[in-house]
Design a protein around this motif. Structure first.
Motif, PDB file in Angstrom:
ATOM      1  N   SER A  57       0.784  -1.023  -0.066  1.00 22.23           N
ATOM      2  CA  SER A  57       0.066  -0.048  -0.010  1.00 22.23           C
ATOM      3  C   SER A  57       0.827   1.241  -0.043  1.00 22.23           C
ATOM      4  O   SER A  57       0.496   2.253  -0.328  1.00 22.23           O
ATOM      5  CB  SER A  57      -1.000   0.134   1.464  1.00 22.23           C
ATOM      6  N   ALA A  58       2.258   0.944   0.396  1.00 22.62           N
ATOM      7  CA  ALA A  58       2.987   2.217   0.532  1.00 22.62           C
ATOM      8  C   ALA A  58       3.763   2.462  -0.841  1.00 22.62           C
ATOM      9  O   ALA A  58       4.478   3.568  -0.828  1.00 22.62           O
ATOM     10  CB  ALA A  58       3.848   2.285   1.744  1.00 22.62           C
ATOM     11  N   LEU A  97      17.585  10.800  -7.120  1.00 19.80           N
ATOM     12  CA  LEU A  97      17.963  10.706  -5.905  1.00 19.80           C
ATOM     13  C   LEU A  97      18.904   9.452  -5.568  1.00 19.80           C
ATOM     14  O   LEU A  97      19.893  10.006  -4.705  1.00 19.80           O
ATOM     15  CB  LEU A  97      16.489  10.437  -5.374  1.00 19.80           C
ATOM     16  N   ALA A  98      18.740   8.482  -6.031  1.00 25.49           N
ATOM     17  CA  ALA A  98      19.641   7.442  -5.782  1.00 25.49           C
ATOM     18  C   ALA A  98      21.348   7.709  -5.971  1.00 25.49           C
ATOM     19  O   ALA A  98      22.224   7.743  -5.239  1.00 25.49           O
ATOM     20  CB  ALA A  98      19.453   6.064  -6.670  1.00 25.49           C
ATOM     21  N   ASP A  99      21.475   8.516  -7.140  1.00 24.15           N
ATOM     22  CA  ASP A  99      22.722   8.644  -7.745  1.00 24.15           C
ATOM     23  C   ASP A  99      23.472   9.728  -6.638  1.00 24.15           C
ATOM     24  O   ASP A  99      24.791  10.146  -6.216  1.00 24.15           O
ATOM     25  CB  ASP A  99      23.008   9.316  -9.052  1.00 24.15           C
ATOM     26  N   ALA A 100      22.476  10.710  -6.281  1.00 22.12           N
ATOM     27  CA  ALA A 100      22.705  12.019  -5.439  1.00 22.12           C
ATOM     28  C   ALA A 100      23.274  11.547  -3.774  1.00 22.12           C
ATOM     29  O   ALA A 100      24.072  11.824  -3.449  1.00 22.12           O
ATOM     30  CB  ALA A 100      21.539  12.979  -5.358  1.00 22.12           C
ATOM     31  N   LEU A 101      22.304  10.650  -3.445  1.00 23.90           N
ATOM     32  CA  LEU A 101      22.725   9.908  -2.271  1.00 23.90           C
ATOM     33  C   LEU A 101      23.831   9.257  -2.038  1.00 23.90           C
ATOM     34  O   LEU A 101      24.774   9.634  -1.143  1.00 23.90           O
ATOM     35  CB  LEU A 101      21.389   9.230  -1.855  1.00 23.90           C
ATOM     36  N   ARG A 102      24.180   8.532  -3.365  1.00 26.34           N
ATOM     37  CA  ARG A 102      25.566   7.660  -3.192  1.00 26.34           C
ATOM     38  C   ARG A 102      26.722   8.706  -3.372  1.00 26.34           C
ATOM     39  O   ARG A 102      27.545   8.562  -2.863  1.00 26.34           O
ATOM     40  CB  ARG A 102      25.413   6.841  -4.624  1.00 26.34           C
ATOM     41  N   ALA A 103      26.451   9.811  -4.082  1.00 29.81           N
ATOM     42  CA  ALA A 103      27.664  10.804  -4.024  1.00 29.81           C
ATOM     43  C   ALA A 103      27.793  11.286  -2.927  1.00 29.81           C
ATOM     44  O   ALA A 103      28.805  11.621  -2.421  1.00 29.81           O
ATOM     45  CB  ALA A 103      27.308  11.705  -5.088  1.00 29.81           C
ATOM     46  N   GLY A 104      26.853  11.740  -2.136  1.00 26.09           N
ATOM     47  CA  GLY A 104      26.726  12.272  -0.826  1.00 26.09           C
ATOM     48  C   GLY A 104      27.396  11.353   0.116  1.00 26.09           C
ATOM     49  O   GLY A 104      28.333  11.597   1.018  1.00 26.09           O
ATOM     50  N   LEU A 105      27.217  10.058   0.315  1.00 24.60           N
ATOM     51  CA  LEU A 105      27.811   8.865   1.190  1.00 24.60           C
ATOM     52  C   LEU A 105      29.149   8.738   0.813  1.00 24.60           C
ATOM     53  O   LEU A 105      30.107   8.442   1.413  1.00 24.60           O
ATOM     54  CB  LEU A 105      27.046   7.981   1.124  1.00 24.60           C
ATOM     55  N   GLU A 135       7.847   4.540  -4.311  1.00 29.03           N
ATOM     56  CA  GLU A 135       8.490   4.656  -5.490  1.00 29.03           C
ATOM     57  C   GLU A 135       8.006   5.621  -6.334  1.00 29.03           C
ATOM     58  O   GLU A 135       7.912   5.437  -7.682  1.00 29.03           O
ATOM     59  CB  GLU A 135       8.138   3.095  -6.052  1.00 29.03           C
ATOM     60  N   ALA A 136       7.515   6.626  -5.734  1.00 30.10           N
ATOM     61  CA  ALA A 136       6.678   7.654  -6.670  1.00 30.10           C
ATOM     62  C   ALA A 136       7.648   8.304  -7.610  1.00 30.10           C
ATOM     63  O   ALA A 136       9.063   8.515  -7.564  1.00 30.10           O
ATOM     64  CB  ALA A 136       6.336   8.861  -5.635  1.00 30.10           C
ATOM     65  N   THR A 137       7.121   8.492  -8.679  1.00 33.78           N
ATOM     66  CA  THR A 137       7.871   9.125  -9.988  1.00 33.78           C
ATOM     67  C   THR A 137       7.580  10.697 -10.073  1.00 33.78           C
ATOM     68  O   THR A 137       8.073  11.083 -11.035  1.00 33.78           O
ATOM     69  CB  THR A 137       7.656   8.318 -11.219  1.00 33.78           C
ATOM     70  N   GLY A 158       8.103  10.586  -0.095  1.00 32.19           N
ATOM     71  CA  GLY A 158       8.275   8.975   0.278  1.00 32.19           C
ATOM     72  C   GLY A 158       9.363   8.388  -0.600  1.00 32.19           C
ATOM     73  O   GLY A 158       9.811   7.302  -0.281  1.00 32.19           O
ATOM     74  N   ARG A 159       9.392   8.742  -1.801  1.00 37.05           N
ATOM     75  CA  ARG A 159      10.441   8.336  -2.716  1.00 37.05           C
ATOM     76  C   ARG A 159      11.939   8.490  -2.296  1.00 37.05           C
ATOM     77  O   ARG A 159      12.570   7.660  -2.257  1.00 37.05           O
ATOM     78  CB  ARG A 159      10.413   9.030  -4.030  1.00 37.05           C
ATOM     79  N   LEU A 160      12.098   9.550  -1.428  1.00 39.11           N
ATOM     80  CA  LEU A 160      13.292   9.716  -0.821  1.00 39.11           C
ATOM     81  C   LEU A 160      13.642   8.679   0.256  1.00 39.11           C
ATOM     82  O   LEU A 160      14.499   8.216   0.437  1.00 39.11           O
ATOM     83  CB  LEU A 160      13.647  11.270  -0.186  1.00 39.11           C
ATOM     84  N   MET A 161      12.615   8.455   1.230  1.00 37.59           N
ATOM     85  CA  MET A 161      12.686   7.372   1.989  1.00 37.59           C
ATOM     86  C   MET A 161      12.853   5.945   1.537  1.00 37.59           C
ATOM     87  O   MET A 161      13.512   5.390   2.282  1.00 37.59           O
ATOM     88  CB  MET A 161      11.337   7.391   2.725  1.00 37.59           C
ATOM     89  N   GLY A 162      12.249   5.796   0.376  1.00 39.00           N
ATOM     90  CA  GLY A 162      12.312   4.390  -0.290  1.00 39.00           C
ATOM     91  C   GLY A 162      13.989   4.345  -0.876  1.00 39.00           C
ATOM     92  O   GLY A 162      14.499   3.161  -0.485  1.00 39.00           O
TER      93      GLY A 162
END
Length: 577
Positions: A365-366, A531-539, A371-373, A380-384
């Motif tokens: 349900s979430a 988002l995913a690439d940005a998070l990986r770059a930050g980490l 996975e919102a586009t 919620g997409r960030l949380m995913g």
């Protein structure tokens, strides 16, 4: 004849620093003034880690977050007057959340007190309600004794902040200290200090209730973290077949991915509120059962037997009827319950088997949020993405407002422990950056810290991005950029309707550019696929802080993760609450 004890001639400031050294104090945060200059100089000479902060409130927040991830007292200081009073908000957070903290305040030279000294204020009257204890040093030779007292109070019972108020003439004065006075109690270096056990007869009564229950449920609060009761909780839950739900502060009591995890309960929930309604016995551990946990005191029906284990006796029965009161440390109480029970989970197999099935249904349900586009980005997409990308030992720090609510509902901890830090004691806005600094310094450089904050909260504390860079705290800051005080705007929308917004809009800023101008890494994210690439770059960036400027939804109807129960009466035609 006994030989005379050796003496050490020291200033009051030197004695203070020496006692902090002996207590193995971690990073300290403060902004100095004349009153505490000898203390600062002694910190320099002893090699203690004391960091200039750009705002004392942020210093207290950083100390609070450090305490959360280490259970060691965070230390903050402030000079006379505004420095001391600026500590108040962070102290309130620590006091309400039960975080061990030592707050050192400079004060006037006693010879001239109340003669219009510069910056003089009734600062102890301001801070006293926000502290477990206020200790004013009136006699220089008592500094070692009083610092021992401060650490003992800060780390025992329900931990909390202790104020040590040091007049100017005490800090600058000198004394021939007895060298034997400089000792510490190793049992008070961290919480939970000086543990106590519930009474045996109360354990027996609680065990009898649990033994006969077919559908028991454990409700875990932040006290599980303070007590480091993870092993005891998991042992009881697995041996007896008892699912575990948690508050926002209790997230990580067991891993969110564990098959017995029922997720968060209260104002926002996954499956836990329904399980509370179906349960025939509730065991509350280390939780005050306040407004959010009880869904504004409406979640519990009063008919289901409730066992409440808490280290503070007066919290039991304060908001919710308790049938059995277990007064004592969470870990000790859970160990005693485990020993008193037979370890038979077979008759609850059907009950426990429901948990992963229900959780899978909730996750489905979430999925729309996770996975919102859509653009602007759904939080919620960030949380995913955080759930997918963050290492198991990472720490997610959530600011007040909806950062805490989105994280509390949708973030998954992958192992037991304080992997989610939210300032739920006071829920002040502006905690994200300084909380991230304190957490990063607490867990060390090998573990990653991500802090979430709204643009309003970031505006309050972005000056301490400079602090993060200077002290080597290479955290990742996710800014929810919606050009608004989003939580307030969402509530205004729910209560008064579309367009009825007052004092909740901000000018949109380019926080990535601001971060780059401050010598940090800045990435502006407008597309959810970035988002995913940005998070990986930050980490991957462990040299400087990274700011992800995330352009999130501007629709007030979509800013919260779920309906806020405080607005439901409005829908029924009642007055707003």
């Amino acid at each position: 004849m006994p030989t005379a004890n050796a003496t050490r001639t020291m200033t009051g400031g030197e004695a203070m620093a020496e006692m902090l050294r002996l207590h193995e104090t971690g990073p300290m945060f403060g902004m100095g003034g004349f009153q505490l200059l000898p203390f600062y100089d002694a910190c320099r000479r002893l090699g203690l880690r004391h960091y200039l902060i750009n705002d004392e409130r942020c210093g207290a927040f950083a100390a609070d977050a450090y305490a959360r991830v280490t259970n060691r007292p965070g230390v903050a200081d402030g000079t006379l007057g505004p420095g001391a009073t600026n500590l108040a908000t962070g102290m309130a957070e620590a006091f309400n959340a039960g975080m061990p903290m030592i707050c050192i305040t400079g004060d006037t030279n006693r010879e001239f007190s109340w003669k219009n000294m510069t910056q003089e204020a009734r600062q102890l009257e301001v801070l006293r309600p926000l502290a477990k204890e206020v200790i004013r040093v009136e006699v220089i030779k008592r500094i070692p004794e009083l610092f021992r007292r401060a650490f003992a109070v800060a780390t025992s019972g329900r931990p909390g902040p202790v104020v040590i108020d040091v007049p100017e003439d005490i800090a600058h004065g000198s004394f021939d200290f007895d060298a034997d006075d400089f000792w510490v109690d190793p049992g008070t270096l961290k919480a939970q200090a000086r543990r106590s056990r519930p009474a045996a007869e109360d354990i027996a009564r609680a065990a009898a209730l649990l033994a006969h229950a077919e559908r028991p449920l454990i409700l875990a609060g932040g006290g599980v973290h303070i007590s480091e009761a993870y092993g005891a909780l998991l042992s009881l839950a697995e041996a007896e077949g008892i699912p575990v739900a948690h508050t926002m502060s209790g997230k990580g009591a067991i891993a969110c991915t564990h098959p017995l995890s029922a997720g968060v309960f209260g104002r926002y929930d996954r499956i836990a509120n329904a399980m509370i309604a179906e349960s025939d016995c509730l065991l509350v551990v280390g939780c005050k059962l306040g407004e959010i946990a009880t869904k504004r005191f409406s979640l519990f029906n009063g008919g289901t037997p409730l066992i409440h284990l808490d280290v503070v006796a007066e919290e039991i029965g304060r908001t919710t009827r308790a049938d059995v009161a277990l007064v004592g440390d969470a870990r000790c109480g859970l160990e005693d319950l485990r020993a008193a029970l037979g370890g038979d989970a077979a008759h609850r197999a059907a009950w426990t088997a429901q948990v992963p099935v229900r959780m899978d249904a909730w996750r489905e349900s979430a999925r729309e949020k996770l996975e919102a586009t859509e653009r602007p980005i759904n939080i919620g997409r960030l949380m995913g993405e955080l759930n997918r990308i963050l290492p198991a030992d990472a720490v997610l720090v959530a600011d007040g407002g909806f950062a805490g609510h989105w994280g509390g509902l949708l973030f998954d901890t992958k192992q037991a422990g304080r992997g989610f830090v939210a300032d739920r004691g006071f829920a002040s806005i502006g905690y994200g950056v300084p909380g991230g600094i304190g957490a990063q310094l607490g867990v060390g450089k090998t573990r990653r810290v991500v802090a979430m904050t709204g643009d309003g909260g970031f505006n309050m504390s972005l000056g301490d991005l400079e602090t993060a860079r200077r002290v080597g705290a290479a955290l990742v800051v996710c800014v929810f950029n919606n050009a608004a005080s989003g939580y307030v705007k969402a509530l205004q929308h729910a209560v008064f309707g579309p367009g009825a917004y007052q004092s909740s809009d901000l000018v949109e800023m380019d926080y990535a550019a601001i971060a780059q101008a401050m010598g940090c890494k800045g990435i502006r994210v407008e597309d959810p696929e970035q988002l995913a690439d940005a998070l990986r770059a930050g980490l991957a960036n462990t040299e400087t802080p990274t700011v992800l400027d995330i352009i999130v939804t501007r629709d007030p109807a979509r800013m919260l993760p779920a309906a806020d129960n405080r607005t439901l009466k409005v829908e029924k035609g009642d007055r707003p609450v």
